[in-house]
Design an enzyme around this catalytic site. Structure first.
Site, PDB file in Angstrom:
ATOM      1  N   TYR A 155      41.060  29.638  30.744  1.00  0.00           N
ATOM      2  CA  TYR A 155      40.223  30.764  31.202  1.00  0.00           C
ATOM      3  C   TYR A 155      39.860  30.594  32.683  1.00  0.00           C
ATOM      4  O   TYR A 155      39.950  31.542  33.469  1.00  0.00           O
ATOM      5  CB  TYR A 155      38.968  30.801  30.330  1.00  0.00           C
ATOM      6  CG  TYR A 155      38.036  31.963  30.582  1.00  0.00           C
ATOM      7  CD1 TYR A 155      38.342  33.243  30.103  1.00  0.00           C
ATOM      8  CD2 TYR A 155      36.834  31.782  31.258  1.00  0.00           C
ATOM      9  CE1 TYR A 155      37.473  34.301  30.307  1.00  0.00           C
ATOM     10  CE2 TYR A 155      35.965  32.836  31.463  1.00  0.00           C
ATOM     11  CZ  TYR A 155      36.277  34.092  30.982  1.00  0.00           C
ATOM     12  OH  TYR A 155      35.419  35.143  31.191  1.00  0.00           O
TER      13      TYR A 155
ATOM     14  N   LYS B 264      40.767  33.091  35.782  1.00  0.00           N
ATOM     15  CA  LYS B 264      39.710  33.759  36.563  1.00  0.00           C
ATOM     16  C   LYS B 264      39.745  33.328  38.034  1.00  0.00           C
ATOM     17  O   LYS B 264      39.440  34.131  38.930  1.00  0.00           O
ATOM     18  CB  LYS B 264      38.340  33.481  35.934  1.00  0.00           C
ATOM     19  CG  LYS B 264      38.179  34.097  34.538  1.00  0.00           C
ATOM     20  CD  LYS B 264      38.343  35.603  34.572  1.00  0.00           C
ATOM     21  CE  LYS B 264      38.023  36.276  33.241  1.00  0.00           C
ATOM     22  NZ  LYS B 264      38.188  37.737  33.279  1.00  0.00           N
TER      23      LYS B 264
HETATM   24  P1  NAI Z   1      34.526  41.614  25.138  1.00  0.00           P
HETATM   25  O1  NAI Z   1      35.289  40.639  24.321  1.00  0.00           O
HETATM   26  O2  NAI Z   1      33.255  42.161  24.575  1.00  0.00           O
HETATM   27  O3  NAI Z   1      35.472  42.860  25.506  1.00  0.00           O
HETATM   28  C1  NAI Z   1      36.762  42.644  25.992  1.00  0.00           C
HETATM   29  C2  NAI Z   1      37.532  43.948  25.956  1.00  0.00           C
HETATM   30  O4  NAI Z   1      38.862  43.678  26.414  1.00  0.00           O
HETATM   31  C3  NAI Z   1      37.665  44.559  24.571  1.00  0.00           C
HETATM   32  O5  NAI Z   1      37.483  45.967  24.676  1.00  0.00           O
HETATM   33  C4  NAI Z   1      39.107  44.241  24.177  1.00  0.00           C
HETATM   34  O6  NAI Z   1      39.686  45.202  23.320  1.00  0.00           O
HETATM   35  C5  NAI Z   1      39.788  44.255  25.540  1.00  0.00           C
HETATM   36  N1  NAI Z   1      41.033  43.494  25.552  1.00  0.00           N
HETATM   37  C6  NAI Z   1      41.197  42.182  25.252  1.00  0.00           C
HETATM   38  N2  NAI Z   1      42.494  41.850  25.353  1.00  0.00           N
HETATM   39  C7  NAI Z   1      43.160  42.973  25.734  1.00  0.00           C
HETATM   40  C8  NAI Z   1      44.516  43.268  25.997  1.00  0.00           C
HETATM   41  N3  NAI Z   1      45.465  42.329  25.883  1.00  0.00           N
HETATM   42  N4  NAI Z   1      44.852  44.524  26.364  1.00  0.00           N
HETATM   43  C9  NAI Z   1      43.912  45.488  26.481  1.00  0.00           C
HETATM   44  N5  NAI Z   1      42.591  45.262  26.235  1.00  0.00           N
HETATM   45  C10 NAI Z   1      42.226  44.025  25.851  1.00  0.00           C
HETATM   46  O7  NAI Z   1      34.311  40.931  26.551  1.00  0.00           O
HETATM   47  P2  NAI Z   1      33.194  41.104  27.688  1.00  0.00           P
HETATM   48  O8  NAI Z   1      32.193  40.043  27.512  1.00  0.00           O
HETATM   49  O9  NAI Z   1      32.761  42.513  27.788  1.00  0.00           O
HETATM   50  O10 NAI Z   1      34.054  40.700  28.966  1.00  0.00           O
HETATM   51  C11 NAI Z   1      34.706  41.646  29.794  1.00  0.00           C
HETATM   52  C12 NAI Z   1      35.316  40.896  30.974  1.00  0.00           C
HETATM   53  O11 NAI Z   1      34.286  40.201  31.679  1.00  0.00           O
HETATM   54  C13 NAI Z   1      36.343  39.833  30.560  1.00  0.00           C
HETATM   55  O12 NAI Z   1      37.394  39.798  31.504  1.00  0.00           O
HETATM   56  C14 NAI Z   1      35.546  38.543  30.625  1.00  0.00           C
HETATM   57  O13 NAI Z   1      36.368  37.448  30.846  1.00  0.00           O
HETATM   58  C15 NAI Z   1      34.626  38.840  31.783  1.00  0.00           C
HETATM   59  N6  NAI Z   1      33.430  38.019  31.807  1.00  0.00           N
HETATM   60  C16 NAI Z   1      32.522  38.073  30.789  1.00  0.00           C
HETATM   61  C17 NAI Z   1      31.392  37.290  30.828  1.00  0.00           C
HETATM   62  C18 NAI Z   1      30.364  37.308  29.761  1.00  0.00           C
HETATM   63  O14 NAI Z   1      29.435  36.497  29.839  1.00  0.00           O
HETATM   64  N7  NAI Z   1      30.453  38.182  28.755  1.00  0.00           N
HETATM   65  C19 NAI Z   1      31.135  36.400  31.962  1.00  0.00           C
HETATM   66  C20 NAI Z   1      32.135  36.434  32.989  1.00  0.00           C
HETATM   67  C21 NAI Z   1      33.231  37.224  32.899  1.00  0.00           C
END
Ligand code: NAI
Length: 246
Positions: free
Chosen positions: A154, A158
Site C-alpha cells: 500500500y 501511495k
Molecule cells: P473504501 O474501501 O470505503 O472505498 C473504496 C472504493 O473504491 C469503493 O467504492 C470500491 O468499490 C472502490 N474500488 C476498489 N477497488 C476498485 C477497482 N479495482 N476498480 C474500481 N473501484 C474500486 O475506501 P476509502 O476509505 O473511502 O478510501 C478511498 C481512497 O482514499 C483510497 O484510495 C484509500 O487508499 C485512500 N485513503 C483512505 C484513508 C482512510 O483512512 N480511509 C486514508 C488515506 C488514504
C-alpha cells in the site's frame, strides 16, 4: 454559482467513503458526474447527486483492468460532453508483514491503486490537453509519505502516486492542466472500520488534532484543488491528516 459549475468530473471508487463524499461535494458545487466503482452499488450516491440537479452516469468497472479502465474516459466524454476533472480515488489494502506478503497481495494493491490511476490519467490527459484546461487529483495517503508496518504494498502504491503526480504535473503544466495529490491521514470509512479498538486508540495518539477525520474533510480539499481557486497549484500533495505528518 458553484465552484465547479459546468464541469464534468470522473471519480473512481465513488460508491462509499471518501469517493462518495467527493461526488456529493462536487455535485453541490455544480459538476456533472461520471461515477465508477468496482462492486458496491452506486444507486444511492447517484440519486443524491441527481437530486442536486446534476447529470450523473454510474459505471461498474475495475480500474485495474486495462481495457475496462481505458474506455471510461471516452465513455464520460460521449455521455456527458467532455471531461474536466479526474479524481483517482479507488483504492484497496491487502495488509501483511513484508516477510509474509504474498505476490498476489502486492500485485492487487499496485494494480488497483497505482496502475489504475495511470490508465485513467493517460486517457484523461489527452482530452484535457486538447481543451487546455484540466484538473487531476490523485488520492494518496499519509502512509505513502511516512510508511506503515504491514503495508509495504500500500505504501509503495501511495508513494508511487505522489511521484506520478509530480511527473505528470510537469508534463501537463504547459497546457494549464494541474495534477495534484491529497494524502489523507486516518479517515473513518469502511476501509478503516476493520481496525480493532486497540489499533484505533494507538492511532489517535499519533494525531495532534486528537480525532479521526470524516470523508467530508478530504472532499473539501478535492473541491479546492478542482476549483479555479487552485489554478496556480500543481504537483502539490495536500496533507489532510490532523497533523499526523508534518
Ligand atoms: P473504501 O474501501 O470505503 O472505498 C473504496 C472504493 O473504491 C469503493 O467504492 C470500491 O468499490 C472502490 N474500488 C476498489 N477497488 C476498485 C477497482 N479495482 N476498480 C474500481 N473501484 C474500486 O475506501 P476509502 O476509505 O473511502 O478510501 C478511498 C481512497 O482514499 C483510497 O484510495 C484509500 O487508499 C485512500 N485513503 C483512505 C484513508 C482512510 O483512512 N480511509 C486514508 C488515506 C488514504
Amino acid at each position: 454559482m458553484g465552484k465547479l459549475e459546468g464541469k464534468v468530473a470522473l471519480i473512481t471508487g465513488a460508491a462509499r467513503g471518501i469517493g462518495r463524499a467527493i461526488a456529493e461535494a462536487f455535485a453541490r458545487e455544480g459538476a456533472d458526474l461520471f461515477l465508477v466503482t468496482r462492486s458496491t452499488p452506486l444507486d444511492e450516491v447517484k440519486s443524491v447527486c441527481e437530486a442536486l440537479g446534476r447529470r450523473v452516469v454510474a459505471r461498474q468497472a475495475n480500474v485495474a483492468d486495462h481495457t475496462g479502465a481505458t474506455v471510461l474516459v471516452g465513455d464520460a466524454v460521449a455521455q456527458l460532453g467532455g471531461l474536466d476533472i479526474l479524481v483517482n480515488n479507488a483504492g484497496i489494502t491487502r495488509d501483511a508483514l513484508l516477510v509474509r506478503m504474498k505476490d498476489a497481495d502486492f500485485d492487487d494493491v499496485i494494480n488497483t491503486n497505482l496502475r489504475g490511476a495511470f490508465y485513467l490519467m493517460r486517457e484523461a490527459a489527452k482530452v484535457m490537453m486538447k481543451k487546455r484546461w484540466g484538473r487531476i487529483i490523485n488520492i494518496s495517503s499519509v502512509v505513502g509519505e511516512v510508511g506503515n508496518a504491514g503495508q509495504v504494498n500500500y505504501a509503495a502504491s501511495k508513494a508511487g502516486l505522489i511521484g506520478m503526480t509530480k511527473s505528470a504535473a510537469r508534463e501537463l503544466a504547459p497546457r494549464q492542466v494541474t495534477v495534484n495529490a491529497i494524502a489523507p491521514g486516518f479517515i473513518t470509512t469502511d476501509m478503516t472500520e476493520v481496525l480493532n479498538d486497540a489499533a484505533k486508540a494507538q492511532l489517535l495518539q499519533s494525531i495532534p488534532l486528537g480525532r479521526f477525520g470524516a470523508p467530508e474533510v478530504v472532499a473539501a480539499g478535492a473541491v479546492f484543488l478542482a476549483s479555479g481557486d487552485a489554478a496556480y497549484i500543481t504537483g502539490h500533495t495536500l496533507a489532510v491528516n490532523g497533523g499526523m505528518a508534518m
